[in-house]
Design a protein around this motif. Structure first.
Motif, short mmCIF file in Angstrom:
data_model
loop_
_atom_site.label_atom_id
_atom_site.label_comp_id
_atom_site.label_asym_id
_atom_site.label_seq_id
_atom_site.Cartn_x
_atom_site.Cartn_y
_atom_site.Cartn_z
N ARG A 197 38.80 46.38 26.11
CA ARG A 197 39.43 45.06 26.08
C ARG A 197 40.50 44.99 24.98
O ARG A 197 40.22 45.18 23.81
CB ARG A 197 38.37 44.00 25.83
CG ARG A 197 38.87 42.61 26.10
CD ARG A 197 37.75 41.63 26.15
NE ARG A 197 37.00 41.85 27.38
CZ ARG A 197 35.82 41.30 27.63
NH1 ARG A 197 35.26 40.54 26.75
NH2 ARG A 197 35.20 41.52 28.76
N ARG B 240 32.62 35.94 40.98
CA ARG B 240 33.39 37.10 40.55
C ARG B 240 32.78 38.38 41.10
O ARG B 240 31.58 38.58 41.07
CB ARG B 240 33.43 37.15 39.03
CG ARG B 240 34.30 38.24 38.52
CD ARG B 240 34.44 38.18 37.00
NE ARG B 240 34.95 39.46 36.58
CZ ARG B 240 34.23 40.40 36.02
NH1 ARG B 240 32.98 40.20 35.73
NH2 ARG B 240 34.77 41.55 35.71
N ARG C 72 33.40 42.77 40.85
CA ARG C 72 33.26 43.64 39.68
C ARG C 72 34.52 44.34 39.19
O ARG C 72 34.53 44.86 38.10
CB ARG C 72 32.21 44.69 39.97
CG ARG C 72 30.87 44.10 40.23
CD ARG C 72 29.87 45.18 40.38
NE ARG C 72 29.79 45.94 39.16
CZ ARG C 72 28.71 46.09 38.44
NH1 ARG C 72 27.61 45.55 38.83
NH2 ARG C 72 28.73 46.81 37.35
N CYS C 73 35.58 44.42 39.95
CA CYS C 73 36.66 45.35 39.59
C CYS C 73 37.35 45.02 38.27
O CYS C 73 37.59 45.88 37.46
CB CYS C 73 37.67 45.47 40.73
SG CYS C 73 38.77 44.05 40.95
N PHE C 74 37.76 43.82 38.06
CA PHE C 74 38.59 43.34 36.96
C PHE C 74 39.73 44.29 36.61
O PHE C 74 39.73 44.99 35.60
CB PHE C 74 37.81 42.94 35.72
CG PHE C 74 38.65 42.07 34.81
CD1 PHE C 74 39.04 40.81 35.23
CD2 PHE C 74 39.12 42.52 33.60
CE1 PHE C 74 39.85 40.02 34.44
CE2 PHE C 74 39.94 41.72 32.80
CZ PHE C 74 40.29 40.48 33.23
N PRO D 192 43.29 43.21 36.36
CA PRO D 192 44.25 42.10 36.46
C PRO D 192 45.67 42.58 36.66
O PRO D 192 46.10 43.58 36.08
CB PRO D 192 44.10 41.37 35.13
CG PRO D 192 43.52 42.38 34.20
CD PRO D 192 42.72 43.34 35.03
N CYS E 14 42.74 38.55 37.48
CA CYS E 14 42.54 39.51 38.56
C CYS E 14 42.28 38.71 39.83
O CYS E 14 41.22 38.09 39.97
CB CYS E 14 41.37 40.46 38.28
SG CYS E 14 41.12 41.67 39.59
N CYS F 233 39.16 40.31 42.15
CA CYS F 233 37.74 40.06 41.87
C CYS F 233 37.49 38.63 41.38
O CYS F 233 36.36 38.28 41.07
CB CYS F 233 37.20 41.06 40.86
SG CYS F 233 37.72 40.78 39.15
N GLY G 180 38.46 37.20 38.53
CA GLY G 180 38.09 37.16 37.12
C GLY G 180 39.28 36.84 36.24
O GLY G 180 40.40 37.29 36.50
N LEU H 147 40.29 36.63 32.02
CA LEU H 147 39.92 36.91 30.64
C LEU H 147 40.83 36.11 29.73
O LEU H 147 42.06 36.23 29.82
CB LEU H 147 40.05 38.41 30.33
CG LEU H 147 39.82 38.83 28.89
CD1 LEU H 147 38.37 38.55 28.48
CD2 LEU H 147 40.16 40.30 28.70
N VAL I 203 34.92 37.08 30.49
CA VAL I 203 35.58 36.90 31.78
C VAL I 203 34.97 35.71 32.51
O VAL I 203 33.76 35.64 32.69
CB VAL I 203 35.47 38.19 32.63
CG1 VAL I 203 36.14 37.99 33.98
CG2 VAL I 203 36.11 39.37 31.90
N ALA J 131 34.84 33.38 36.03
CA ALA J 131 35.06 33.52 37.47
C ALA J 131 35.90 32.35 37.95
O ALA J 131 35.72 31.22 37.50
CB ALA J 131 33.72 33.55 38.20
#
Length: 130
Positions: A25, A57, A59-61, A63, A82, A85, A87, A89, A102, A104
């Motif tokens: 991150r 959400r 899982r991939c994230f 963005p 993203c 998915c 999501g 952040l 993250v 959703a």
């Protein structure tokens, strides 16, 4: 989607095409500015983000787009989104502990689709000007 309350007035919002991996991150949203929205347009985009409902959400994230909200002197907060998915952040000095991590959101909602369309239009315009 929940956004932090800005301590200073938001002067502009950068639309960002994310160009780097978000793992680990980062401290800021990595990418190239594809547009800058000011005044009414900045308020409109942030209002649209605030209207996007919570979602489920995946899982991939990975963005593709982000926002940087600026006061006259500094970046107040950033959001990496993203749309695959659902999501988001939130990063930056104004993001309270309860909004870190993250969130959703429902990218398929009307505000979510409109937000994605704004990013896609900004990216297409940026591509044509290069």
């Amino acid at each position: 989607m929940l956004l932090p309350v800005a301590a200073a007035p938001i002067e502009c919002v950068e639309a960002v095409s994310i160009t780097a991996d978000m793992v680990p991150r980062p401290r800021t949203v990595p990418g190239d500015t594809i547009d800058v929205w000011v005044e009414d347009e900045a308020r409109s985009v942030l209002g649209l983000v605030g209207e996007v409902p919570e979602g489920e959400r995946a899982r991939c994230f990975v963005p593709g787009y982000g926002l940087r909200a600026h006061s006259a002197h500094e970046v107040l907060f950033e959001v990496a989104l993203c749309f695959r998915c659902d999501g988001a952040l939130l990063l930056g000095p104004l993001v309270p502990a309860e909004l870190r991590g993250v969130q959703a959101f429902d990218a398929g909602s009307a505000p979510g689709r409109q937000l994605l369309r704004r990013f896609q239009e900004a990216a297409a315009t940026a591509d044509r000007s290069r």
